[in-house]
Structures are given as structure tokens and as C-alpha cells.
Design an enzyme around this catalytic site. Structure first.
Site, short mmCIF file in Angstrom:
data_model
loop_
_atom_site.label_atom_id
_atom_site.label_comp_id
_atom_site.label_asym_id
_atom_site.label_seq_id
_atom_site.Cartn_x
_atom_site.Cartn_y
_atom_site.Cartn_z
N ARG A 167 3.09 -36.95 -70.78
CA ARG A 167 2.51 -36.34 -69.42
C ARG A 167 2.37 -35.02 -69.40
NH1 ARG A 167 5.11 -40.91 -66.32
NH2 ARG A 167 5.83 -42.25 -67.95
N ASP B 93 3.88 -35.14 -63.22
CA ASP B 93 4.69 -36.20 -64.16
C ASP B 93 4.00 -37.57 -64.13
OD1 ASP B 93 5.88 -35.89 -61.31
OD2 ASP B 93 6.69 -37.87 -61.88
N ASP C 224 1.26 -44.93 -64.26
CA ASP C 224 2.35 -45.15 -63.21
C ASP C 224 1.68 -45.46 -61.88
OD1 ASP C 224 4.25 -44.43 -64.86
OD2 ASP C 224 4.97 -42.65 -63.84
#
Ligand code: AMP
Ligand code: MG
Length: 495
Positions: free
Chosen positions: A194, A263, A273
Site C-alpha cells: 500500500r 493504507d 479494501d
């Protein structure tokens, strides 16, 4: 011929590569999955299995269920959790890390060009790691279904994303606002590095950590640059380009990520994510899909500029590798890349063969009309595919029909300037404007059934969303306007 079970075992247990672990200069923590009570398969993804060179029949095996539930026995799998930091909602959050994800290993996959690519296999929700802080390392079934379906929906839409191979449910009780069941998604990605992975070492004053990570990414994904003196510049340039493209695709398809913290930004520009994401129903640039985002930092219209903000944060963390002049010069390419992609995508959505300067007005006036009339974004573009001088049924979506007629006249004038028949344009537009996107209410319908032990809707949606441009008579109920109750679904970070 080897049984599916054996070939899976061979593939997963003996041919895992560990390029991350083996380097010696990278940081990670060995971890051990915590078992879930009575794991049960919810869904598996045979399309992805095939792409990974795994026999889809093996997904039905006990070996696979054991693998995803972290029950490896004596197998030679040594999971790791990665450390990273990040800016959350614009504020430096310090160390985060894989708090509930474990990488099992890297699966060698032969690509179309015959070259071997490595794909990380990760378990998300397999229990605590050294980075769990005060949380439980678990993921509830609700959020796991959302991630599982949306990863594949994005891939189906042609948008770079992490993938999902397998989803399991269990009898383990997980405590959130309510008591829910613990689940695991087997996530598959080209990379789990990331922006925040680089920030971690930069803010710790560990430039050697930044360099080791950059070299790792280059060696694994861009080995042809490895010997070049400007390899770090190439890497950053690539990240800027990929991120600009990804976000342009989000905007064109009406996707809102919801938590664009650094992140959650992949160094390869893959959508990563899935939390409180949302697809637009009626067109509203101020759409905020994350209930916890009270100021709308990550609203739909803010995504392109947040992309640049995040790339700035990444640039800062690369200052030990590149000069400020180099970093700034590359950052300046973000906006033109973004605009070029966005314009090309919107032109294609409108059935235009190219985007001309004066198409800006045609597009902006359309978006304004869609917003004023609260027109459903995906449905509008799908119905626009059959628009012509004689078929203007899409007009029924507008309250202000006169305003639509004015726009339609302009649009028709633009269309006749192209060497395309209505049928040819329609065929092209049907490949660009999806019939199915994962609206919140669809995920919710699948979640509610799954919570009663019926996984059929998850599997139906998986099939449909993997081919969102095709007709699916069995899912016609998901091709129309969302029901009224969809407005009241609230999605937050709690998952
Ligand atoms: P997210 O908002 O899901 O991107 O997560 C932000 C950070 O919190 C990451 O470091 C996650 O690993 C961590 N995290 C989120 N949920 C949990 C959980 N249930 N247990 C442990 N860590 C978590
Ligand atoms: Mg995250």
C-alpha cells in the site's frame, strides 16, 4: 489424471513462492490463524480459480475449506502479516498493519504471455495478528459478503481490483453493534503493498526500508526495470498513472470507495479494501457512502482530488529515493492522466467514438440534468444504449422533460456526425454501460439470506456481477430501480 484434490494440494502446498519472506530486508510478522467454529463454504469463485490454474472442482474439496479456515495441518504454509502505516481521513495515524489479514503465500500463475506472475493468497478475518491493536482480527459475514462480491463486480466491470476466491461462514460469534457470525474471505491480489507501506518506513526514518520495499515491488512486478538507474522514478510514474486510471474508472461507473485512506491505496493501483463502498443510485456528486464520513472527505466527487492527495503522501515517503523536482513533475501528470481516462470513458458511455472539446458541455449539462432530476445513473446509461431519433424512452426518467428534450436534440446532432448506425452504437454502448452494479440493497438482500443460512443470493450475484454487461433473466429483479428501502441502508467502517 490427478484428482482435483491432489492438484490443488500440489499447487498450493508445494508451489507457493515466498519472495517477500525470503528477501531478508523486508519487514513482516509470522502469524498463526485462529480457528473458526464449524467453518462452512458460502461461495467459491470458479472463474478466478481457472485464471489461477486451479481446477475449479478443487474448490469443493475439504482441502480448500481447510486452507481457507486456516487448518493447514502439517502443510508447509507459514502465514505472515505485513506492517504498514497511513493517513486516515487526512490525519497521520501511525502504525496500522494487517490487523486481520494473513498472507498464506504467493501463487505462481502462468499469464497469457507465458510469463509467471505471482498472486498473493490472503485470509481476511483469520484472527489476531501483532497489528490487531485492540481489535479481534475477525471479519463478520456481512462485510465479507460485501468484499467478496464487490471485488468480483469491479473485475467484471474491467476495473483493476483485488479478487476473491472463496468465502466461508462459521458459528463463531463476533461482537459488533450486534452479535454476528465470523467469516473469512480468501483474497487474491497481485500485491498487497500500500502507499502506507512506504509511509511506514519513511516516518520511522528508515530510508533503507523504503528502498527495500520499492526494490521488491520492482523485482516482482516490473523486473525489466530492475537494473535501471531511474527505476524508482518509473515506479512512482506507474503508480500515478494506474491510480489516475483506476479513479477515472470509479467515477465513470459511479463507484464510491468510502475509505480512501493511504493504507487502502494499492501501489499497483488496484481497488483495495472494500468497506463501506457504494455505487450511485440516483446521480449525486455529493454522495457519501460511508456513514462515518461526516464531513464527506471521501464523497463521490472528491475521489479524484483525494487520489492526488494520497499520491502526494506517497511522494513524501519516497523523498529518500527521488528529488522533490522529480516527484513534483510526476505528480503533475496525475490530472492530465485522470482527465484523459475520464473523458474517454464518458465518451464511450455516450456512444461517442472520441471526446471532442465541445463534448464537455454535452457531458456536463447531462450530469447536471441527472442530478436535478435525481435520475438513476446506471439505469440511465443502460437505457441510453437504445436511444435514437425514434426511441427516446429514457426521457421517462426525467421530471423536467423539456430540459431533457433540449439535451437530446444536442445529443442527436452530435451522434449524426459519426459514421455509426444506431445498432452499431448500441452494441458498443451495451459493452460499456453495465446492466448490473452491486447496489447496496443487492448486497443487503444477499446478506440477509446468508445470515439465515441461505447462500443462494450470494452465488446468484457473483455470477451476475462477473458478467455485468450481459443479460441475466434470472436476475432481472436487480436490473431496475432500487426499492425505496434502499435509501435507509447505512454502511459504516464497523465490519
Ligand atoms: P480498514 O478500515 O478495514 O482499512 O482497517 C484499518 C486498520 O484497522 C487496518 O490496519 C486493519 O487491519 C485494522 N482492522 C480493522 N478491523 C480489524 C479487526 N476486526 N481486527 C483487527 N484489526 C482490524
Ligand atoms: Mg484497510
Amino acid at each position: 489424471m490427478a484428482s482435483p484434490e491432489l492438484s490443488l494440494t500440489a499447487k498450493l502446498h508445494h508451489s507457493f513462492f515466498d519472495t517477500f519472506k525470503d528477501r531478508g530486508d523486508l519487514h513482516f510478522s509470522p502469524v498463526v490463524p485462529s480457528r473458526l467454529d464449524q467453518p462452512t463454504k458460502v461461495s467459491s469463485n470458479s472463474l478466478l480459480a481457472t485464471q489461477l490454474g486451479i481446477d475449479p472442482a478443487a474448490l469443493e474439496s475439504q482441502t480448500m475449506l481447510d486452507l481457507v479456515s486456516g487448518n493447514f495441518g502439517t502443510a508447509n504454509i507459514k502465514p505472515i502479516a505485513l506492517v504498514y502505516s497511513g493517513h486516515q481521513f487526512g490525519v497521520w495515524a501511525g502504525q496500522l498493519g494487517d490487523g486481520r489479514a494473513m498472507t498464506l503465500g504467493e501463487l505462481p500463475v502462468t499469464g497469457a504471455d507465458g510469463k509467471i506472475e505471482l498472486w498473493d493468497l490472503q485470509l481476511k478475518g483469520a484472527g489476531p495478528t501483532p497489528y490487531s491493536r485492540f481489535a479481534d482480527g475477525r471479519a463478520v459475514l456481512r462485510s465479507s459478503i460485501r468484499e467478496y462480491l464487490c471485488s468480483e463486480a469491479m473485475h467484471g466491470l474491467g476495473i483493476a481490483s483485488t479478487r476473491a476466491l472463496y468465502l466461508l461462514d462459521s458459528k463463531t460469534r463476533i461482537y459488533r453493534e450486534d452479535v454476528e457470525s465470523g467469516a473469512i474471505v480468501c483474497r487474491v491480489a497481485r500485491s498487497h503493498i500500500r502507499f502506507g507501506s512506504f509511509e511506514h518506513f519513511h516516518y520511522r526514518n528508515q530510508p533503507e526500508g523504503v528502498a527495500a520495499l520499492a526494490d521488491y515491488v520492482i523485482d516482482r512486478h516490473f523486473p525489466e526495470w530492475a537494473a535501471e538507474h531511474n527505476r524508482y522514478l518509473k515506479l512512482f510514474t506507474q503508480t500515478v498513472e494506474n491510480t489516475a486510471k483506476m479513479i477515472a474508472q470509479w467515477q465513470a461507473v459511479g463507484f464510491s470507495h468510502g475509505v480512501m485512506n493511504t493504507d487502502n491505496m494499492s501501489i499497483l493501483g488496484d481497488t483495495l479494501d472494500y468497506g463501506p463502498f457504494g455505487f450511485l443510485d440516483s446521480y449525486n456528486p455529493n454522495f457519501i457512502c460511508n456513514h462515518s464520513d461526516s464531513h464527506g472527505r471521501y464523497s463521490f466527487k472528491n475521489q479524484p482530488s483525494v487520489g492526488l492527495w494520497n499520491l502526494n503522501a506517497l511522494a513524501t515517503s519516497l523523498m529518500s529515493l527521488l528529488s522533490s523536482d522529480e516527484l513534483i513533475a510526476v505528480l503533475k501528470t496525475y490530472e492530465p492522466h485522470y482527465l484523459a481516462h475520464y473523458r474517454a470513458l464518458m465518451a464511450a458511455k455516450l456512444g461517442l467514438l472520441e471526446y471532442r472539446d465541445d463534448d464537455e458541455q454535452l457531458l456536463n449539462s447531462l450530469l447536471e440534468l441527472l442530478q436535478k432530476n435525481a435520475v438513476d445513473y446506471s439505469l440511465f446509461f443502460r437505457q441510453l444504449c437504445t436511444f435514437s431519433a425514434t426511441d427516446q424512452s429514457v426521457r421517462d426518467h426525467f421530471i423536467d422533460r423539456d430540459a431533457f428534450d433540449l439535451w437530446a436534440e444536442q445529443y442527436l446532432q452530435r451522434l449524426v456526425q459519426q459514421p455509426l448506425t444506431d445498432q452499431q452504437r448500441c452494441a458498443q454502448m451495451l459493452r460499456t454501460n453495465p446492466k448490473y452494479v452491486l447496489r447496496n440493497y443487492m448486497a443487503q438482500a444477499a446478506i440477509e439470506k446468508a445470515q439465515q443460512g441461505d447462500y443462494s443470493e450470494v452465488n446468484l450475484l457473483l455470477r451476475v456481477l462477473q458478467n455485468p454487461f450481459d443479460e441475466h433473466p434470472e436476475a432481472e429483479k436487480y436490473a431496475g430501480l432500487p426499492p425505496d428501502w434502499a435509501d435507509h441502508i447505512s454502511v459504516s467502517c464497523s465490519s
